[in-house]
Scaffold this active site. Structure first.
Site, PDB file in Angstrom:
ATOM      1  N   ILE A  33      44.954  13.570  38.514  1.00 39.43           N
ATOM      2  CA  ILE A  33      43.750  12.727  38.373  1.00 39.43           C
ATOM      3  C   ILE A  33      42.813  12.872  39.570  1.00 39.43           C
ATOM      4  CG2 ILE A  33      44.736  10.616  39.412  1.00 39.43           C
ATOM      5  CD1 ILE A  33      43.271   9.064  37.119  1.00 39.43           C
ATOM      6  N   SER A 158      45.149  28.145  30.939  1.00 37.24           N
ATOM      7  CA  SER A 158      44.083  28.828  31.670  1.00 37.24           C
ATOM      8  C   SER A 158      43.783  30.214  31.117  1.00 37.24           C
ATOM      9  CB  SER A 158      44.533  28.975  33.126  1.00 37.24           C
ATOM     10  OG  SER A 158      43.721  29.900  33.804  1.00 37.24           O
ATOM     11  N   GLU A 160      43.289  32.587  32.934  1.00 37.52           N
ATOM     12  CA  GLU A 160      44.028  33.513  33.806  1.00 37.52           C
ATOM     13  C   GLU A 160      45.241  34.096  33.083  1.00 37.52           C
ATOM     14  OE1 GLU A 160      43.752  34.622  37.366  1.00 37.52           O
ATOM     15  OE2 GLU A 160      41.782  34.266  36.538  1.00 37.52           O
ATOM     16  N   TYR A 181      50.465  32.298  39.746  1.00 34.44           N
ATOM     17  CA  TYR A 181      49.840  31.137  39.081  1.00 34.44           C
ATOM     18  C   TYR A 181      49.734  31.389  37.578  1.00 34.44           C
ATOM     19  CZ  TYR A 181      46.010  28.283  37.233  1.00 34.44           C
ATOM     20  OH  TYR A 181      45.241  27.453  36.451  1.00 34.44           O
ATOM     21  N   ASN A 210      37.076  29.327  33.214  1.00 33.68           N
ATOM     22  CA  ASN A 210      36.637  28.683  34.474  1.00 33.68           C
ATOM     23  C   ASN A 210      35.573  27.620  34.212  1.00 33.68           C
ATOM     24  OD1 ASN A 210      37.620  31.428  34.972  1.00 33.68           O
ATOM     25  ND2 ASN A 210      37.156  30.999  37.116  1.00 33.68           N
ATOM     26  N   PRO A 311      46.054  40.607  45.688  1.00 37.40           N
ATOM     27  CA  PRO A 311      46.970  41.737  45.439  1.00 37.40           C
ATOM     28  C   PRO A 311      46.788  42.330  44.046  1.00 37.40           C
ATOM     29  CG  PRO A 311      48.159  39.887  46.396  1.00 37.40           C
ATOM     30  CD  PRO A 311      46.768  39.394  46.107  1.00 37.40           C
TER      31      PRO A 311
HETATM   32  P1  NDP Z   1      42.373  20.913  41.041  1.00 36.17           P
HETATM   33  O1  NDP Z   1      43.025  21.898  41.932  1.00 36.17           O
HETATM   34  O2  NDP Z   1      41.025  20.361  41.401  1.00 36.17           O
HETATM   35  O3  NDP Z   1      43.369  19.650  40.859  1.00 36.17           O
HETATM   36  C1  NDP Z   1      44.748  19.821  40.754  1.00 36.17           C
HETATM   37  C2  NDP Z   1      45.397  18.451  40.708  1.00 36.17           C
HETATM   38  O4  NDP Z   1      46.821  18.600  40.662  1.00 36.17           O
HETATM   39  C3  NDP Z   1      45.105  17.580  41.940  1.00 36.17           C
HETATM   40  O5  NDP Z   1      44.941  16.253  41.517  1.00 36.17           O
HETATM   41  C4  NDP Z   1      46.384  17.728  42.750  1.00 36.17           C
HETATM   42  O6  NDP Z   1      46.609  16.645  43.639  1.00 36.17           O
HETATM   43  C5  NDP Z   1      47.407  17.725  41.622  1.00 36.17           C
HETATM   44  N1  NDP Z   1      48.714  18.229  42.043  1.00 36.17           N
HETATM   45  C6  NDP Z   1      48.980  19.392  42.680  1.00 36.17           C
HETATM   46  N2  NDP Z   1      50.303  19.499  42.899  1.00 36.17           N
HETATM   47  C7  NDP Z   1      50.874  18.387  42.390  1.00 36.17           C
HETATM   48  C8  NDP Z   1      52.195  17.902  42.316  1.00 36.17           C
HETATM   49  N3  NDP Z   1      53.229  18.589  42.835  1.00 36.17           N
HETATM   50  N4  NDP Z   1      52.426  16.721  41.705  1.00 36.17           N
HETATM   51  C9  NDP Z   1      51.398  16.000  41.198  1.00 36.17           C
HETATM   52  N5  NDP Z   1      50.124  16.385  41.261  1.00 36.17           N
HETATM   53  C10 NDP Z   1      49.860  17.573  41.844  1.00 36.17           C
HETATM   54  O7  NDP Z   1      42.333  21.549  39.584  1.00 36.17           O
HETATM   55  P2  NDP Z   1      41.223  21.389  38.423  1.00 36.17           P
HETATM   56  O8  NDP Z   1      40.887  19.970  38.274  1.00 36.17           O
HETATM   57  O9  NDP Z   1      40.172  22.408  38.625  1.00 36.17           O
HETATM   58  O10 NDP Z   1      42.063  21.895  37.163  1.00 36.17           O
HETATM   59  C11 NDP Z   1      42.878  21.007  36.410  1.00 36.17           C
HETATM   60  C12 NDP Z   1      43.971  21.785  35.707  1.00 36.17           C
HETATM   61  O11 NDP Z   1      43.386  22.742  34.842  1.00 36.17           O
HETATM   62  C13 NDP Z   1      44.897  22.578  36.629  1.00 36.17           C
HETATM   63  O12 NDP Z   1      46.167  22.569  36.041  1.00 36.17           O
HETATM   64  C14 NDP Z   1      44.314  23.985  36.605  1.00 36.17           C
HETATM   65  O13 NDP Z   1      45.325  24.926  36.889  1.00 36.17           O
HETATM   66  C15 NDP Z   1      43.830  24.058  35.174  1.00 36.17           C
HETATM   67  N6  NDP Z   1      42.706  24.920  34.929  1.00 36.17           N
HETATM   68  C16 NDP Z   1      41.555  24.782  35.653  1.00 36.17           C
HETATM   69  C17 NDP Z   1      40.449  25.533  35.358  1.00 36.17           C
HETATM   70  C18 NDP Z   1      39.190  25.416  36.139  1.00 36.17           C
HETATM   71  O14 NDP Z   1      38.341  26.315  36.019  1.00 36.17           O
HETATM   72  N7  NDP Z   1      38.978  24.344  36.900  1.00 36.17           N
HETATM   73  C19 NDP Z   1      40.469  26.510  34.240  1.00 36.17           C
HETATM   74  C20 NDP Z   1      41.741  26.550  33.530  1.00 36.17           C
HETATM   75  C21 NDP Z   1      42.800  25.780  33.871  1.00 36.17           C
HETATM   76  P3  NDP Z   1      45.953  16.613  45.138  1.00 36.17           P
HETATM   77  O15 NDP Z   1      44.569  16.063  44.967  1.00 36.17           O
HETATM   78  O16 NDP Z   1      46.878  15.732  45.852  1.00 36.17           O
HETATM   79  O17 NDP Z   1      45.933  18.036  45.626  1.00 36.17           O
HETATM   80  P1  GDR Z   2      39.854  31.987  39.590  1.00 32.78           P
HETATM   81  O1  GDR Z   2      38.735  31.282  40.492  1.00 32.78           O
HETATM   82  O2  GDR Z   2      40.748  32.853  40.368  1.00 32.78           O
HETATM   83  O3  GDR Z   2      39.127  32.604  38.434  1.00 32.78           O
HETATM   84  O4  GDR Z   2      40.725  30.728  39.120  1.00 32.78           O
HETATM   85  P2  GDR Z   2      38.166  31.628  41.934  1.00 32.78           P
HETATM   86  O5  GDR Z   2      36.877  30.912  42.020  1.00 32.78           O
HETATM   87  O6  GDR Z   2      39.175  31.382  43.007  1.00 32.78           O
HETATM   88  O7  GDR Z   2      37.921  33.220  41.873  1.00 32.78           O
HETATM   89  C1  GDR Z   2      37.001  33.781  40.943  1.00 32.78           C
HETATM   90  C2  GDR Z   2      36.760  35.240  41.304  1.00 32.78           C
HETATM   91  O8  GDR Z   2      36.018  35.296  42.531  1.00 32.78           O
HETATM   92  C3  GDR Z   2      36.575  36.314  43.355  1.00 32.78           C
HETATM   93  N1  GDR Z   2      36.255  36.035  44.770  1.00 32.78           N
HETATM   94  C4  GDR Z   2      36.676  34.986  45.488  1.00 32.78           C
HETATM   95  N2  GDR Z   2      37.426  33.904  45.146  1.00 32.78           N
HETATM   96  C5  GDR Z   2      37.654  32.965  46.096  1.00 32.78           C
HETATM   97  N3  GDR Z   2      38.358  31.878  45.770  1.00 32.78           N
HETATM   98  N4  GDR Z   2      37.185  33.101  47.379  1.00 32.78           N
HETATM   99  C6  GDR Z   2      36.440  34.170  47.774  1.00 32.78           C
HETATM  100  O9  GDR Z   2      36.029  34.276  48.923  1.00 32.78           O
HETATM  101  C7  GDR Z   2      36.157  35.155  46.774  1.00 32.78           C
HETATM  102  N5  GDR Z   2      35.442  36.313  46.790  1.00 32.78           N
HETATM  103  C8  GDR Z   2      35.509  36.833  45.575  1.00 32.78           C
HETATM  104  C9  GDR Z   2      38.073  36.246  43.045  1.00 32.78           C
HETATM  105  O10 GDR Z   2      38.725  37.440  43.473  1.00 32.78           O
HETATM  106  C10 GDR Z   2      38.037  36.056  41.534  1.00 32.78           C
HETATM  107  O11 GDR Z   2      37.914  37.288  40.892  1.00 32.78           O
HETATM  108  C11 GDR Z   2      40.109  29.513  38.695  1.00 32.78           C
HETATM  109  C12 GDR Z   2      41.074  28.361  39.024  1.00 32.78           C
HETATM  110  O12 GDR Z   2      40.415  27.140  38.764  1.00 32.78           O
HETATM  111  C13 GDR Z   2      42.324  28.442  38.168  1.00 32.78           C
HETATM  112  O13 GDR Z   2      43.113  27.254  38.362  1.00 32.78           O
HETATM  113  C14 GDR Z   2      41.906  28.531  36.698  1.00 32.78           C
HETATM  114  O14 GDR Z   2      43.030  28.635  35.887  1.00 32.78           O
HETATM  115  C15 GDR Z   2      40.977  29.722  36.487  1.00 32.78           C
HETATM  116  O15 GDR Z   2      39.842  29.559  37.321  1.00 32.78           O
HETATM  117  C16 GDR Z   2      40.502  29.814  35.057  1.00 32.78           C
END
Ligand code: NDP
Ligand code: GDR
Length: 377
Positions: A33, A158, A160, A181, A210, A311
């Protein structure tokens, strides 16, 4: 009250049956949340009249900033009814905490948004990522299965998971994960399918591409860029260090995507849905749009640093969300340019506030750069 059913009275007249004025509100439990999506989903569910419970994990710092605007202090109005949002300590790595939370809250719907969600970080902490992102989902599914009454379950999947499978990616596209991941999310996806098939759970996978917002974590590339634009604009920073600029992503607005999560749990049958804008842009195009909107040239400010390369990379993602559009009647409202502008506008305002603190000597100018540099994200 307009909704009472009638029983025949002795005189043949319909006798009114007393009914509560309002139906009991639905109860939702959200893991994650405190994250980007958690905060938008909370707002959405509250606007629909839900009682919302969130699980938070213990942290040495407060981590509820994204929810601060929603919180009401029960001490301030002690006689008010139950607050519509409440937080409970639990952790996806602790089964007993999940079971206790479900017992105490008895939700109608569970949204599992918690995860170690950073792809690059998952290469550094693969074991932990698997434990929280994959096994954490399994622990929660098991707690949902053993709950006293039926619960509808949403799993945050996701794009991903598609990894190196070329676009367009739909529900029928094979997974080929490219990071710990992504592999963990594939496991969570199949746990969810398996619990649906084996136990008849109403369990759905949202395969979300994303999605971004002004609340996006600052070490994801879009927010890293818009934060840099804001700080460069006000003179707090001159350079931003990035990795692969040629990766392409299908970027939407988080506020639109949480609506799709909710819609999945309102259907007659559970299912899995791809949620995407169906438009793809490279990181370089995002740079161009964000710097250009602020009247800057990205080439004057971006430096490529190898440490931000992964990687294994996911080169190209572009969703086919036909099923969600047809069955959920969902479509995104915010387009790419509007999303970029929303984030840049927000981050210019934020940078202006930071500058006041820096100028007054309350904050170091380089703290943001230090965070990125030390963590290589
Ligand atoms: P965030 O990284 O912003 O939030 C992740 C949340 O998970 C935070 O509230 C974090 O808590 C909590 N969390 C992490 N570890 C634990 C744990 N061990 N126990 C309980 N809570 C935990 O992610 P988003 O809001 O961007 O994404 C939400 C979900 O959707 C995630 O599962 C992500 O992988 C998935 N997702 C996101 C996408 C995106 O583009 N945003 C796309 C596709 C999937 P804390 O605040 O304490 O770190
Ligand atoms: P992603 O998001 O890996 O798609 O995962 P991120 O924004 O981290 O990367 C997107 C692309 O940008 C390239 N990149 C960089 N990324 C980061 N973070 N920092 C940099 O400096 C940088 N430069 C280039 C990356 O290589 C990549 O190709 C997000 C997360 O929210 C996941 O939890 C979720 O599942 C997917 O989106 C859908």
């Amino acid at each position: 009250n307009g909704g009472a059913t009638n029983a025949a009275g002795s005189d043949g007249e319909a006798a009114p049956v007393p009914r509560p004025l309002t139906p009991p509100r639905k109860v939702a439990l959200i893991t994650g949340i405190t994250g980007q999506d958690g905060s938008y989903l909370t707002e959405l569910l509250l606007s629909k009249g839900y009682e919302v419970h969130g699980l938070i994990r213990r942290s040495s710092n407060f981590n509820t900033q994204r929810l601060d605007h929603i919180y009401h202090d029960p001490h301030a109005v002690p006689s008010s009814p139950r607050p519509p949002m409440r937080l409970h300590y639990a952790d996806l790595s602790d089964s007993s905490s999940l079971r206790r939370a479900l017992d105490a809250i008895s939700p109608d719907e569970v949204y599992n948004l918690a995860a170690q969600s950073h792809v690059a970080v998952s290469f550094e902490i693969p074991d932990y990522t698997a434990d929280v992102t994959a096994t954490g989902a399994l622990r929660l599914l098991e707690a949902v299965r053993l709950a006293r009454r039926p619960i509808r379950y949403y799993q945050a999947g996701s794009s991903e998971m598609f990894g190196s499978t070329p676009p367009p990616q739909s529900e029928d596209t094979p997974f080929h994960p490219r990071s710990p991941y992504a592999a963990a999310k594939v496991a969570a996806h199949w746990y969810t399918v398996n619990y649906r098939e084996a136990y008849g759970l109403f369990a759905c996978n949202g395969v979300l591409f994303n999605h971004e917002s002004p609340r996006r974590g600052e070490n994801f590339v879009t927010r890293k860029i818009t934060r840099a634009v804001g700080r460069i604009k006000v003179g707090l920073q001159t350079k931003v260090f990035l990795g692969n600029l040629s990766a392409a992503r299908d970027w939407g607005f988080a506020g639109d995507y949480v609506e799709a999560m909710w819609l999945m749990l309102q259907q007659d049958q559970p299912g899995d849905y791809v949620v995407a804008t169906e438009e793809s842009h490279t990181v370089e195009e995002f740079l161009q749009a964000a710097f250009g909107y602020a009247g800057l040239n990205w080439k004057d400010h971006v430096v490529i640093d190898k440490k931000y390369f992964r990687p294994a990379e996911v080169d190209s993602l572009k969703g086919d969300s036909t099923k969600a559009r047809r069955e959920l009647k969902w479509k995104p409202k915010v387009g790419f340019q509007q999303l970029v502008e929303m984030m840049v506008d927000h981050d210019i305002e934020l940078a202006k506030k930071e500058k006041v603190l820096v100028d007054a000597g309350y904050r170091r100018e380089d703290t943001l750069a230090w965070h990125f540099d030390s963590k290589g994200l």
